[in-house]
Design an enzyme around this catalytic site. Structure first.
Site, PDB file in Angstrom:
ATOM      1  N   GLN A  74      10.443   0.120  23.780  1.00 60.37           N
ATOM      2  CA  GLN A  74      10.067   0.598  25.104  1.00 60.37           C
ATOM      3  C   GLN A  74       8.602   1.027  25.050  1.00 60.37           C
ATOM      4  O   GLN A  74       8.189   1.733  24.126  1.00 60.37           O
ATOM      5  CB  GLN A  74      10.934   1.776  25.527  1.00 60.37           C
ATOM      6  CG  GLN A  74      12.424   1.471  25.649  1.00 60.37           C
ATOM      7  CD  GLN A  74      13.184   1.644  24.352  1.00 60.37           C
ATOM      8  OE1 GLN A  74      12.617   1.730  23.274  1.00 60.37           O
ATOM      9  NE2 GLN A  74      14.509   1.695  24.462  1.00 60.37           N
TER      10      GLN A  74
ATOM     11  N   ARG B  55      20.330  -2.111  36.804  1.00 54.74           N
ATOM     12  CA  ARG B  55      21.528  -1.616  36.136  1.00 54.74           C
ATOM     13  C   ARG B  55      21.446  -0.084  36.098  1.00 54.74           C
ATOM     14  O   ARG B  55      20.345   0.492  36.123  1.00 54.74           O
ATOM     15  CB  ARG B  55      21.663  -2.209  34.733  1.00 54.74           C
ATOM     16  CG  ARG B  55      20.459  -1.996  33.805  1.00 54.74           C
ATOM     17  CD  ARG B  55      20.684  -2.690  32.475  1.00 54.74           C
ATOM     18  NE  ARG B  55      19.593  -2.463  31.538  1.00 54.74           N
ATOM     19  CZ  ARG B  55      19.651  -2.776  30.239  1.00 54.74           C
ATOM     20  NH1 ARG B  55      20.759  -3.332  29.736  1.00 54.74           N
ATOM     21  NH2 ARG B  55      18.625  -2.559  29.449  1.00 54.74           N
TER      22      ARG B  55
ATOM     23  N   ARG C 144      11.349 -13.812  29.243  1.00 53.18           N
ATOM     24  CA  ARG C 144      11.624 -13.540  27.824  1.00 53.18           C
ATOM     25  C   ARG C 144      12.074 -14.809  27.105  1.00 53.18           C
ATOM     26  O   ARG C 144      12.564 -14.750  25.979  1.00 53.18           O
ATOM     27  CB  ARG C 144      12.694 -12.457  27.697  1.00 53.18           C
ATOM     28  CG  ARG C 144      12.289 -11.123  28.299  1.00 53.18           C
ATOM     29  CD  ARG C 144      13.191 -10.000  27.840  1.00 53.18           C
ATOM     30  NE  ARG C 144      14.569 -10.196  28.279  1.00 53.18           N
ATOM     31  CZ  ARG C 144      15.604  -9.477  27.829  1.00 53.18           C
ATOM     32  NH1 ARG C 144      15.405  -8.548  26.921  1.00 53.18           N
ATOM     33  NH2 ARG C 144      16.817  -9.691  28.290  1.00 53.18           N
TER      34      ARG C 144
ATOM     35  N   ASP D 104      14.093  -3.302  32.460  1.00 54.92           N
ATOM     36  CA  ASP D 104      14.109  -1.951  33.057  1.00 54.92           C
ATOM     37  C   ASP D 104      12.700  -1.476  33.397  1.00 54.92           C
ATOM     38  O   ASP D 104      12.349  -0.322  33.149  1.00 54.92           O
ATOM     39  CB  ASP D 104      14.765  -0.957  32.101  1.00 54.92           C
ATOM     40  CG  ASP D 104      16.153  -1.387  31.657  1.00 54.92           C
ATOM     41  OD1 ASP D 104      16.824  -2.122  32.400  1.00 54.92           O
ATOM     42  OD2 ASP D 104      16.571  -0.990  30.549  1.00 54.92           O
TER      43      ASP D 104
ATOM     44  N   ASP E  50      10.137  -1.173  30.159  1.00 55.13           N
ATOM     45  CA  ASP E  50       9.913   0.219  30.618  1.00 55.13           C
ATOM     46  C   ASP E  50       8.472   0.453  31.069  1.00 55.13           C
ATOM     47  O   ASP E  50       7.875   1.486  30.745  1.00 55.13           O
ATOM     48  CB  ASP E  50      10.286   1.217  29.529  1.00 55.13           C
ATOM     49  CG  ASP E  50      11.785   1.286  29.283  1.00 55.13           C
ATOM     50  OD1 ASP E  50      12.507   0.445  29.838  1.00 55.13           O
ATOM     51  OD2 ASP E  50      12.225   2.169  28.539  1.00 55.13           O
TER      52      ASP E  50
ATOM     53  N   THR F 130      10.455   7.139  24.024  1.00 52.14           N
ATOM     54  CA  THR F 130      10.077   6.476  25.275  1.00 52.14           C
ATOM     55  C   THR F 130       9.037   7.256  26.056  1.00 52.14           C
ATOM     56  O   THR F 130       7.977   6.730  26.422  1.00 52.14           O
ATOM     57  CB  THR F 130      11.322   6.228  26.144  1.00 52.14           C
ATOM     58  OG1 THR F 130      12.248   5.410  25.419  1.00 52.14           O
ATOM     59  CG2 THR F 130      10.948   5.528  27.430  1.00 52.14           C
TER      60      THR F 130
END
Length: 546
Positions: A347, A460, A417, A397, A370, A312
């Site tokens: 990511q 989250r 999505r 995220d 990300d 990542t």
């Protein structure tokens, strides 16, 4: 912008213009002898000697040599009578094995006799004199050389003097008696590569600055730092043609603001602002953030040339480790194409921050999963950033990390999505338990391109490697939430309950703001401690807000 092809023998007809050459001194009588950006899709005007050469798509069109088992693939252009000149090209090694090389050639008086500036494995760049295939080094330096990265190579030949530059930094210089005249060329050895924006200008004037004797992170020998500023332009009209080259020009240990103005264009490159180069500013020259785009397309699962994957953090197009960095009127992007790959780990970070006291004003952050990794230098370090009037887009995220960040009057856009029930998560904070401040969204607009109603979570809790001390903190306040935001907007992650995190809202409006039992709300008294100034003040009282 890339140049159109010019006639090979344009010296007699070319108007003489004043041209500041990358990494060199101005020549009062520089004329364009040759230019090819391969926009016409062919290699007319070039003569081939081995290899498999073609024009391919790469942010426009570029010349490619695709035969990796060839020890000496060359392509030549120009007039054998050319004498004093500078040849420059953008070069991207695609594969670079232990015995490989990717090079630019000057004064080629034959197919095996020329001056050569070569990118080599092991992070080496070498300027050489090659006679009948036998190479003699004129200069060398150690600097990062990675497959998949564009570099700007330049060779200047003036009389018996030869100088080589990479991204504006002098690699080496020497004298040679190979030939007084010759063509230009490109070459690979057991490697594959792409070339673009080849230009040749007359004059060949070279500075007298000696080559570097330290690593490329030391102060550069090219322009500036005089004036504590630099201009980046893809068309060669600035001090540098790449953003990273301009960053490399910032003195190590810099203690005053160094402004890098970036002219319009898409700069497809990996950019890192090292920790020893603080007080750097990126400024888009037009005032329109869409005009300047810095992008790359690595993902977490993208294979690395030497084995393994990037992960990542390694996927970031831009990494910021230097404190007091600012950016204004430009776009940071990760252009990884999820639909074209099936890595399992997708990511793809546009920007990774690990420094303190950062300001982003009218900046766009583009990606999918990300997009913006706002972190800090370590678990015990605080990394503060102020995002004013910015645009951040993504799906999963797409604002995450342990950094302390204030998003003030920003647009936070969730991409669809294609799901009717779950189109992702805006935040995934990993704020350390000892830090009261994670992400604050104040006066923002949460929008979507086409995500279904009730299909996007506000966040989250991310616990990296299961760290129980990463207790995420997020507040959305005084913001307008679109209908895509769920009525139960917080959710669990990797077995950790969102109810144990520090998630709350205050006085939001819009169709996605309905207060429910699953939406903790701040009281007025609590809200007074969750302001932009409180988040950013830290021990030094920093207050960049306006």
């Amino acid at each position: 912008m890339p140049r159109n092809r010019r006639p090979l023998f344009a010296l007699a007809a070319a108007a003489l213009v004043a041209l500041t050459q990358l990494g060199g001194a101005p020549s009062a009588h520089a004329a364009t002898l040759f230019g090819d950006d391969f926009a016409d899709g062919d290699t007319a005007g070039w003569s081939r000697s081995g290899g498999a050469w073609s024009v391919v798509a790469d942010d426009g069109r570029a010349l490619q040599q695709a035969k990796g088992d060839t020890d000496n693939a060359r392509l030549f252009a120009g007039d054998p009578s050319w004498s004093d000149y500078a040849v420059q090209a953008r070069v991207k090694p695609l594969t670079l094995p232990a015995d490989g090389a990717t090079a630019l050639l000057a004064r080629a008086s034959g197919t095996t006799t020329f001056y050569r500036l070569a990118l080599l494995p092991g992070n080496q760049v070498r300027l050489e004199s090659v006679r009948s295939g036998t190479a003699t080094a004129l200069g060398a330096t150690s600097r990062p050389v990675a497959a998949g990265t564009w570099y700007t190579l330049k060779i200047e030949v003036a009389g018996a003097t030869v100088r080589g530059y990479v991204d504006g930094t002098l690699v080496g210089a020497g004298t040679g008696a190979l030939a007084a005249t010759g063509r230009i060329g490109v070459q690979t050895r057991y490697a594959t590569a792409r070339y673009d924006d080849v230009t040749v200008t007359s004059g060949g004037t070279a500075p007298t600055t000696p080559p570097p004797t330290t690593s490329p992170t030391a102060s550069p020998t090219g322009p500036p730092p005089a004036g504590r500023s630099a201009v980046v332009a893809r068309d060669g009209s600035g001090d540098f043609t790449s953003v990273q080259a301009a960053v490399n020009a910032v003195p190590a240990g810099n203690s005053a603001r160094f402004t890098i103005t970036i002219k319009p264009g898409t700069y497809r490159e990996l950019v890192t602002i090292p920790a020893d180069r603080p007080y750097v500013s990126f400024v888009g020259s037009t005032g329109n953030a869409r005009d300047v785009v810095i992008t790359y397309d690595n993902a977490s699962g993208t294979p690395k040339p030497g084995g393994g994957t990037y992960g990542t953090s390694g996927s970031a197009s831009v990494t910021i480790d230097g404190h007091d960095f600012t950016a204004t009127h430009l776009t940071f992007s990760n252009s990884f194409d999820e639909a074209a790959h099936d890595y399992g780990a997708e990511q793809a970070v546009a920007v990774l921050t690990r420094a303190d006291r950062l300001v982003f004003d009218d900046v766009r952050f583009l990606g999918n999963q990300d997009t913006l990794y706002h972190n800090s230098a370590s678990n015990s370090a605080i990394g503060r950033a102020y995002f004013r009037g910015c645009y951040v887009e993504g799906d999963v995220d797409f604002v995450f990390g342990r950094g302390t960040g204030v998003f003030d009057r920003c647009e936070i856009r969730s991409l669809s999505r294609g799901s009717s029930s779950n189109n992702g998560y805006v935040t995934a904070p990993s704020t350390m338990i000892g830090n009261p401040y994670g992400f604050l969204f104040t006066g923002c607009a949460l929008t979507t391109d086409s995500a279904a109603a009730q299909s996007v979570h506000l966040g989250r809790p991310w616990h990296p490697s299961g760290d129980v001390n990463a207790i995420g903190q997020v507040v959305f306040r005084d913001s307008t939430l679109g209908a895509h935001v769920k009525n139960s907007p917080w959710t669990d992650m990797s077995g950790f309950s969102w109810r144990d995190a520090r998630f709350s809202e205050y006085r939001n409006t819009g169709p996605g703001s309905a207060v429910t039992a699953d939406r903790p709300q701040l009281t007025d008294a609590q809200a007074s401690t969750y302001t932009a100034q409180r988040y950013l003040a830290g021990p030094d009282g920093w207050n960049p807000t306006y």
